[in-house]
Design an enzyme around this catalytic site. Structure first.
Site, PDB file in Angstrom:
ATOM      1  N   GLU A 106      -0.547 -62.732  10.092  1.00 28.92           N
ATOM      2  CA  GLU A 106       0.833 -63.128  11.209  1.00 28.92           C
ATOM      3  C   GLU A 106       0.881 -64.781  10.195  1.00 28.92           C
ATOM      4  O   GLU A 106       1.047 -65.516  10.877  1.00 28.92           O
ATOM      5  CB  GLU A 106       0.410 -63.190  12.432  1.00 28.92           C
ATOM      6  CG  GLU A 106       2.518 -63.757  12.556  1.00 28.92           C
ATOM      7  CD  GLU A 106       2.121 -62.924  14.841  1.00 28.92           C
ATOM      8  OE1 GLU A 106       1.631 -62.725  15.057  1.00 28.92           O
ATOM      9  OE2 GLU A 106       3.209 -63.693  14.724  1.00 28.92           O
ATOM     10  N   GLU A 121       7.041 -61.958  11.572  1.00 29.41           N
ATOM     11  CA  GLU A 121       7.611 -61.982  12.215  1.00 29.41           C
ATOM     12  C   GLU A 121       9.098 -62.765  11.948  1.00 29.41           C
ATOM     13  O   GLU A 121       9.377 -63.627  11.084  1.00 29.41           O
ATOM     14  CB  GLU A 121       7.144 -63.038  13.356  1.00 29.41           C
ATOM     15  CG  GLU A 121       7.697 -63.837  14.019  1.00 29.41           C
ATOM     16  CD  GLU A 121       7.384 -64.346  15.814  1.00 29.41           C
ATOM     17  OE1 GLU A 121       6.375 -64.338  16.444  1.00 29.41           O
ATOM     18  OE2 GLU A 121       8.022 -65.114  15.899  1.00 29.41           O
ATOM     19  N   ASP A 139      11.920 -67.445  18.896  1.00 30.69           N
ATOM     20  CA  ASP A 139      11.570 -66.105  19.992  1.00 30.69           C
ATOM     21  C   ASP A 139      12.800 -65.917  20.780  1.00 30.69           C
ATOM     22  O   ASP A 139      13.015 -65.578  21.528  1.00 30.69           O
ATOM     23  CB  ASP A 139      10.489 -66.148  20.877  1.00 30.69           C
ATOM     24  CG  ASP A 139       8.985 -66.114  19.674  1.00 30.69           C
ATOM     25  OD1 ASP A 139       8.796 -66.333  18.659  1.00 30.69           O
ATOM     26  OD2 ASP A 139       8.040 -67.263  20.264  1.00 30.69           O
ATOM     27  N   HIS A 165       9.116 -66.390  12.318  1.00 34.56           N
ATOM     28  CA  HIS A 165       8.458 -67.275  11.315  1.00 34.56           C
ATOM     29  C   HIS A 165       8.522 -67.353   9.912  1.00 34.56           C
ATOM     30  O   HIS A 165       8.616 -68.656   9.151  1.00 34.56           O
ATOM     31  CB  HIS A 165       7.117 -66.160  11.527  1.00 34.56           C
ATOM     32  CG  HIS A 165       6.113 -66.566  12.723  1.00 34.56           C
ATOM     33  ND1 HIS A 165       5.039 -66.303  13.063  1.00 34.56           N
ATOM     34  CD2 HIS A 165       6.841 -67.119  13.588  1.00 34.56           C
ATOM     35  CE1 HIS A 165       5.329 -66.329  14.182  1.00 34.56           C
ATOM     36  NE2 HIS A 165       5.850 -67.329  14.373  1.00 34.56           N
ATOM     37  N   ASP A 222      10.142 -72.886  17.327  1.00 38.01           N
ATOM     38  CA  ASP A 222       9.997 -71.068  17.189  1.00 38.01           C
ATOM     39  C   ASP A 222      10.534 -70.867  18.471  1.00 38.01           C
ATOM     40  O   ASP A 222       9.795 -70.909  19.374  1.00 38.01           O
ATOM     41  CB  ASP A 222       8.428 -70.989  17.143  1.00 38.01           C
ATOM     42  CG  ASP A 222       8.222 -69.162  16.625  1.00 38.01           C
ATOM     43  OD1 ASP A 222       8.666 -68.672  16.908  1.00 38.01           O
ATOM     44  OD2 ASP A 222       7.145 -69.051  16.580  1.00 38.01           O
ATOM     45  N   HIS A 275      -3.411 -60.570  23.516  1.00 38.69           N
ATOM     46  CA  HIS A 275      -5.082 -61.626  22.920  1.00 38.69           C
ATOM     47  C   HIS A 275      -5.848 -60.966  23.234  1.00 38.69           C
ATOM     48  O   HIS A 275      -6.049 -60.158  24.475  1.00 38.69           O
ATOM     49  CB  HIS A 275      -4.465 -62.533  23.151  1.00 38.69           C
ATOM     50  CG  HIS A 275      -3.111 -63.402  22.832  1.00 38.69           C
ATOM     51  ND1 HIS A 275      -2.061 -63.852  23.876  1.00 38.69           N
ATOM     52  CD2 HIS A 275      -2.581 -63.582  21.464  1.00 38.69           C
ATOM     53  CE1 HIS A 275      -1.420 -64.884  22.556  1.00 38.69           C
ATOM     54  NE2 HIS A 275      -1.875 -64.124  21.492  1.00 38.69           N
ATOM     55  N   ASP A 313       8.876 -59.680  19.986  1.00 45.41           N
ATOM     56  CA  ASP A 313       7.873 -60.920  19.928  1.00 45.41           C
ATOM     57  C   ASP A 313       9.333 -61.741  20.781  1.00 45.41           C
ATOM     58  O   ASP A 313       9.200 -62.956  19.880  1.00 45.41           O
ATOM     59  CB  ASP A 313       6.892 -61.709  19.446  1.00 45.41           C
ATOM     60  CG  ASP A 313       6.382 -62.274  19.585  1.00 45.41           C
ATOM     61  OD1 ASP A 313       6.049 -62.995  21.301  1.00 45.41           O
ATOM     62  OD2 ASP A 313       5.322 -63.346  18.893  1.00 45.41           O
ATOM     63  N   ASP A 372      -5.860 -61.513  27.208  1.00 46.66           N
ATOM     64  CA  ASP A 372      -5.314 -60.735  28.023  1.00 46.66           C
ATOM     65  C   ASP A 372      -6.461 -59.765  28.107  1.00 46.66           C
ATOM     66  O   ASP A 372      -5.726 -59.277  29.175  1.00 46.66           O
ATOM     67  CB  ASP A 372      -3.763 -60.547  27.160  1.00 46.66           C
ATOM     68  CG  ASP A 372      -3.141 -61.501  26.820  1.00 46.66           C
ATOM     69  OD1 ASP A 372      -3.172 -62.653  27.767  1.00 46.66           O
ATOM     70  OD2 ASP A 372      -2.156 -60.838  25.402  1.00 46.66           O
TER      71      ASP A 372
HETATM   72 MN    MN Z   1       7.802 -66.772  17.450  1.00 46.93          MN
END
Ligand code: MN
Length: 347
Positions: free
Chosen positions: A176, A212, A252, A215, A250, A51, A285, A54
């Site tokens: 994304e 992803e 992950d 997603h 979500d 990001h 991710d 970051d």
């Molecule tokens: Mn995710």
């Protein structure tokens, strides 16, 4: 198939986390942000996903010179560690000015904030040596459908993409998609929407997608088909491989942890289409379980990478002649058993 791809792996610093979730605080000792980069190489990862903040923490309060100085320091650090900055994404879902979205907010001042932040993000991408900016359109959606004009929202998204293409003549934009969360309903929920925006833009070659797994599953779609669609248009900029158990938040989860067969098919599609041969990364991710003790926790990253590589072996050792025979005979019962036996290691 030509020379087998040697895959390169990436993740973002947010993938090493302290276990906080919407229902409880962090449960692991804080691990310094800056120390995370030293963990990449020993884990077998070469790419860093960022990001914008970051790279430059607190960037909203810094001058352009301060932002540039900090980004240049990060570039040097990456060089010293032998790491590649894969992409930088503007974090447009934390600030007060993005409570109701950025590019699609009803407030002109909020939209201006989003655009200013996006320009800074592109500047940071250039300063760290990244060729791509990722747009995760987190709050570009609505909580109730009557609150925004969807037609206007899509116009605004396209306008933003065109402004980004004008602002920087080299940078690629990877969208994304995600169908929901944190909003109730999101604009650009699938890779099809992202690719339509790409073709509508003024330089479609520089607009691609990042898919992803979770997603796509949340949209009720098959991730491997979504990847195949993007690959057919030469528009798969990157992937966020992970897993998802049903239509929940979500999750992950570790790659392959909920549906190994679906994971196999994602690897199969990537392999069959030469994904990675032009330097594309396998982004993982994944989120560590909150129950895990210690700090920093990196097992989920190492394990997901290992599962991916095992599945590459499974794809490469898949008997294509037998597959073809079953397809030609239209004996999909036999084909299915063959696939499951292959995954289970049954001879
Ligand atoms: Mn995710």
């Amino acid at each position: 198939m030509s020379t087998p791809t040697t895959y390169r792996f990436s993740f973002g610093p947010w993938n090493i986390s302290e276990g906080g979730d919407p229902f409880g605080p962090t449960v692991r000792a804080e691990y310094p942000h800056e120390a995370k980069y030293a963990l990449y190489k020993p884990l077998g990862f070469d790419g860093v996903q960022f990001h914008d903040d970051d790279v430059v923490p607190g960037m909203d309060d810094l001058t352009p010179d301060q932002i540039s100085k900090k980004a240049t320091e990060v570039k040097a650090m990456l060089g010293n560690q032998g790491l590649t900055p894969e992409f930088v994404a503007p974090r447009l879902w934390f600030a007060d000015a993005t409570v109701d979205g950025g590019y699609t907010s009803n407030s002109a001042a909020d939209r201006q904030y989003a655009w200013d932040r996006t320009q800074k993000c592109i500047d940071i991408a250039n300063a760290v040596g990244s060729k791509a900016v990722v747009l995760w359109l987190a709050r570009e959606g609505s909580y109730i459908r009557e609150s925004k004009n969807a037609r206007v929202a899509y116009d605004r998204l396209l306008e933003t993409i065109n402004k980004m293409l004008d602002y920087d003549k080299n940078i690629e934009i990877w969208i994304e998609p995600k169908p929901n969360e944190p909003t109730d309903q999101a604009y650009v929920p699938t890779i099809g929407h992202a690719i339509a925006l790409a073709y509508a833009s003024k330089d479609s070659k520089r607009v691609k997608g990042l898919i992803e797994t979770a997603h796509a599953l949340l949209a009720g779609l098959d991730p491997s088909d979504e990847m195949a669609f993007a690959l057919a248009h030469d528009k798969l900029g990157s992937v966020h491989l992970n897993d998802q158990n049903g239509l929940k938040y979500d999750q992950d989860k570790n790659f392959g942890a909920a549906n190994l067969r679906a994971a196999f098919n994602q690897v199969r599609v990537l392999e069959e289409n030469g994904y990675g041969s032009k330097g594309e990364f396998i982004g993982l991710d994944v989120k560590a379980m909150r129950t895990q003790k210690g700090s920093p926790i990196t097992a989920h990253l190492a394990n997901s990478r290992t599962i991916f590589l095992h599945l590459v072996d499974k794809v490469r050792s898949y008997d294509r002649k037998l597959e073809q025979q079953y397809i030609e005979a239209r004996d999909y019962e036999a084909l299915e058993l063959f696939v499951l036996n292959h995954l289970m290691g049954v001879k």
